[in-house]
Scaffold this active site. Structure first.
Site, PDB file in Angstrom:
ATOM      1  N   ASP A  33      -7.356  -5.727   8.092  1.00 22.46           N
ATOM      2  CA  ASP A  33      -6.234  -6.326   8.818  1.00 22.46           C
ATOM      3  C   ASP A  33      -4.973  -5.499   8.607  1.00 22.46           C
ATOM      4  O   ASP A  33      -5.018  -4.412   8.047  1.00 22.46           O
ATOM      5  CB  ASP A  33      -6.059  -7.806   8.472  1.00 22.46           C
ATOM      6  CG  ASP A  33      -5.947  -8.022   6.984  1.00 22.46           C
ATOM      7  OD1 ASP A  33      -5.443  -7.114   6.307  1.00 22.46           O
ATOM      8  OD2 ASP A  33      -6.361  -9.094   6.508  1.00 22.46           O
ATOM      9  N   LYS A  55      -5.129  -5.954  14.849  1.00 25.35           N
ATOM     10  CA  LYS A  55      -4.515  -5.628  16.131  1.00 25.35           C
ATOM     11  C   LYS A  55      -5.587  -5.664  17.201  1.00 25.35           C
ATOM     12  O   LYS A  55      -6.742  -5.384  16.953  1.00 25.35           O
ATOM     13  CB  LYS A  55      -3.940  -4.220  16.066  1.00 25.35           C
ATOM     14  CG  LYS A  55      -2.447  -4.195  16.175  1.00 25.35           C
ATOM     15  CD  LYS A  55      -1.965  -2.812  16.471  1.00 25.35           C
ATOM     16  CE  LYS A  55      -1.538  -2.052  15.220  1.00 25.35           C
ATOM     17  NZ  LYS A  55      -1.619  -0.620  15.399  1.00 25.35           N
ATOM     18  N   MET A 169       4.638 -15.765   3.695  1.00 25.36           N
ATOM     19  CA  MET A 169       4.782 -16.007   5.139  1.00 25.36           C
ATOM     20  C   MET A 169       5.997 -16.880   5.432  1.00 25.36           C
ATOM     21  O   MET A 169       5.944 -17.763   6.282  1.00 25.36           O
ATOM     22  CB  MET A 169       3.525 -16.698   5.687  1.00 25.36           C
ATOM     23  CG  MET A 169       2.294 -15.842   5.572  1.00 25.36           C
ATOM     24  SD  MET A 169       0.819 -16.673   6.141  1.00 25.36           S
ATOM     25  CE  MET A 169       0.338 -17.577   4.687  1.00 25.36           C
TER      26      MET A 169
HETATM   27  N1  SAH Z   1      -3.819 -12.411   0.764  1.00 24.65           N
HETATM   28  C1  SAH Z   1      -2.460 -11.942   0.703  1.00 24.65           C
HETATM   29  C2  SAH Z   1      -1.504 -12.843   1.439  1.00 24.65           C
HETATM   30  C3  SAH Z   1      -1.782 -12.940   2.909  1.00 24.65           C
HETATM   31  S1  SAH Z   1      -0.599 -13.898   3.775  1.00 24.65           S
HETATM   32  C4  SAH Z   1      -2.065 -11.767  -0.768  1.00 24.65           C
HETATM   33  O1  SAH Z   1      -2.789 -12.192  -1.668  1.00 24.65           O
HETATM   34  O2  SAH Z   1      -1.052 -11.113  -1.013  1.00 24.65           O
HETATM   35  C5  SAH Z   1       0.546 -12.668   4.297  1.00 24.65           C
HETATM   36  C6  SAH Z   1       1.835 -12.802   3.542  1.00 24.65           C
HETATM   37  O3  SAH Z   1       1.710 -12.225   2.263  1.00 24.65           O
HETATM   38  C7  SAH Z   1       3.011 -12.108   4.161  1.00 24.65           C
HETATM   39  O4  SAH Z   1       3.607 -12.885   5.174  1.00 24.65           O
HETATM   40  C8  SAH Z   1       3.928 -11.953   2.989  1.00 24.65           C
HETATM   41  O5  SAH Z   1       4.598 -13.156   2.680  1.00 24.65           O
HETATM   42  C9  SAH Z   1       2.951 -11.704   1.871  1.00 24.65           C
HETATM   43  N2  SAH Z   1       2.770 -10.256   1.621  1.00 24.65           N
HETATM   44  C10 SAH Z   1       1.641  -9.535   1.698  1.00 24.65           C
HETATM   45  N3  SAH Z   1       1.864  -8.257   1.354  1.00 24.65           N
HETATM   46  C11 SAH Z   1       3.175  -8.177   1.046  1.00 24.65           C
HETATM   47  C12 SAH Z   1       4.024  -7.120   0.611  1.00 24.65           C
HETATM   48  N4  SAH Z   1       3.575  -5.887   0.408  1.00 24.65           N
HETATM   49  N5  SAH Z   1       5.326  -7.417   0.398  1.00 24.65           N
HETATM   50  C13 SAH Z   1       5.805  -8.645   0.569  1.00 24.65           C
HETATM   51  N6  SAH Z   1       5.053  -9.665   0.974  1.00 24.65           N
HETATM   52  C14 SAH Z   1       3.751  -9.450   1.200  1.00 24.65           C
END
Ligand code: SAH
Length: 490
Positions: A33, A55, A169
């Site tokens: 993703d 995408k 998010m």
């Molecule tokens: N499984 C992922 C989360 C997926 S939901 C995890 O464990 O990190 C997607 C959200 O994760 C984004 O909207 C953001 O809030 C957060 N996120 C993921 N990568 C990020 C990053 N590099 N920096 C800041 N927020 C991040």
């Protein structure tokens, strides 16, 4: 046949687990993703089918049901499937849903957890999610509101815990999250922070309070992916900031590659805080089959007195060939050796042979000049290098009346054509073939806008021939190149 849900971590390549990397390398199919970092994307094996499910036509993500079905279909074809997801697959990653259909279809699967952004993001912002004096619990909450409805969060319960709150998010609902906390009784001066692009070298962090954070984020146009952290621990983020002081923090650079393996240059630059965009390296095709030129030359090795290498790949391919032919390296005992480049000499040393001659400059001209002073009458050189190697070496040797055989021991093939590069001014080149591969693999780029930082004169000449502006490091070494990059970018 196996489906593996792999957590790719938050972005920084170093935060991918060893097991995750192993599964990626073994995969036949990879569905990823959009939260998978570019450096990890560059690691995906060329032999695998890569499907971007983040995408789709018109930028819509592939619907979840379809992803679930694809995993089953690909597995039923007997393939090893990796489902690569940002962070951890079970932390708001819908990993659970993806397993349902696999269970129904009796398809074997495993889960490789990832480093979640919910913990690593705060860590890279200098915020410990728990601390004996500040918070004894932390909570990970989704700030995503369905179809613009208000978020369905029990703020009273959260505020009562007194723990650190990490919202994922949540950028678009930041205001309602902060208001929710305050209306549930939280001190309006409670420290809060937002971390954008956490763990990437373009990470940004803003700290305020639950009352001020929404306007701070708006003024600075904070975008997704971002984390919102609420709690006293945010106070520590300045004292514990270990990111923004790094010399190349916030700077980005392209590193071109001419051979596979890890790039010492990229690693050094990343450690200094730079965002490195590493170009894919070409695929090496050994030309060592039975009846090949190199095998014929090796069969007559006694007629040579020097063995000349111009790349680390050349050294490795040569010794692999010796071993495939069932020979012993003692057959080489009578030979002197010469290497272009410290990396080449290092690789030769690993095979138990010290290089007798290394020119100070890493190019064929310097090699030919040096050798012409060293060889004796009747000496014959065996030069083993890439197909279509530069002609200056052989021309100078011919002019100097030195006997040699120039044998192509490997060829290179472009792995990916038309890589899209970021809008970065600087690109670093460690050899003229790196310049060549870079130019061959990029898409619609005005090369005259690129400032090429080159390891030596011949590399710079090559870059110039493509219209790039060039800067040459003082010495022909990675350390000197890094010093030059630091001087230019800081
Ligand atoms: N499984 C992922 C989360 C997926 S939901 C995890 O464990 O990190 C997607 C959200 O994760 C984004 O909207 C953001 O809030 C957060 N996120 C993921 N990568 C990020 C990053 N590099 N920096 C800041 N927020 C991040």
């Amino acid at each position: 046949m196996l489906v593996t849900l792999v957590g790719a971590g938050p972005g920084d390549k170093g935060l991918l687990t060893l097991k995750g990397a192993q599964r990626i390398l073994e995969a036949d199919v990879i569905l990823h993703d959009r939260f998978v970092g570019p450096e990890i994307m560059a690691m995906l094996p060329e032999s695998a089918e890569i499907i971007d499910v983040g995408k789709y036509v018109g930028n819509h993500p592939v619907p979840q049901e379809e992803i679930n079905k694809m995993l089953v279909e690909k597995a039923k074809e007997g393939k090893n499937v990796v489902r690569l997801k940002g962070g951890d697959p079970f932390v708001f990653g819908r990993g659970g849903e993806e397993l349902e259909l696999l269970v129904e279809n009796n398809i074997p699967f495993e889960v490789v957890p990832g480093v979640t952004s919910a913990i690593s993001g705060p860590a890279y912002a200098g915020i410990p999610v728990t601390h004996r004096d500040y918070a004894s619990s932390f909570h990970i909450i989704t700030g995503h509101a369905r179809n613009n409805e208000p978020t369905n969060i029990d703020f009273e319960a959260l505020v009562r815990t007194g723990g650190t709150l990490v919202f994922l998010m949540g950028v678009s609902s930041l205001k309602s999250i902060c208001e929710g906390c305050i209306s549930a009784g939280m001190d309006k001066d409670m420290p809060a922070a937002v971390v954008e692009n956490a763990t990437y070298n373009n990470q940004r962090k803003f700290v305020g309070t639950v009352s001020t954070l929404p306007s701070i984020a708006e003024e600075n146009s904070v975008v997704s992916p971002s984390l919102i952290i609420v709690g006293k621990v945010c106070e520590l983020s300045m004292d514990y900031d270990w990111i923004s002081g790094r010399p190349l923090h916030g700077k980005s650079i392209i590193v071109a590659r001419a051979s596979p393996g890890t790039s010492r240059l990229s690693d050094n630059l990343r450690e200094l805080g730079a965002q490195v965009f590493e170009m894919p390296s070409p695929k090496i095709v050994p030309l060592t089959e039975v009846g090949s030129d190199i095998r014929m030359a090796i069969e007559e090795i006694d007629s040579f007195s020097w063995l000349v290498f111009t790349s680390a790949v050349g050294v490795n391919t040569f010794f692999d060939c010796i071993s495939e032919m069932g020979l012993d390296i003692r057959e080489l005992h009578h030979l002197n050796t010469a290497c272009v480049g410290a990396e080449t000499a290092r690789e030769l040393k690993k095979r138990g042979i010290n290089s007798d001659y290394n020119p100070d400059e890493y190019n064929g001209v310097a090699l030919a000049q040096g050798l012409s002073e060293l060889v004796n009458d009747g000496d014959k050189l065996l030069i083993t290098r890439a197909k279509d190697g530069a002609e200056d070496l052989t021309k100078l040797l011919t002019d100097a009346k030195i006997q040699f055989e120039d044998v192509a021991i490997y060829d290179k093939e472009l792995k990916l054509k038309e890589v899209v590069i970021p809008e970065t001014q600087y690109a670093a080149f460690t050899s003229s073939s790196a310049v060549q591969w870079f130019s061959a693999s990029i898409k619609e780029v005005d090369l005259s806008k690129i400032k090429a930082i080159c390891i030596g004169k011949s590399t710079a000449e090559k870059a110039m021939s493509y219209g790039m502006e060039t800067i040459i490091s003082e010495k022909a070494s990675i350390d000197s190149l890094v010093t030059t990059i630091k001087e230019l970018l800081i």
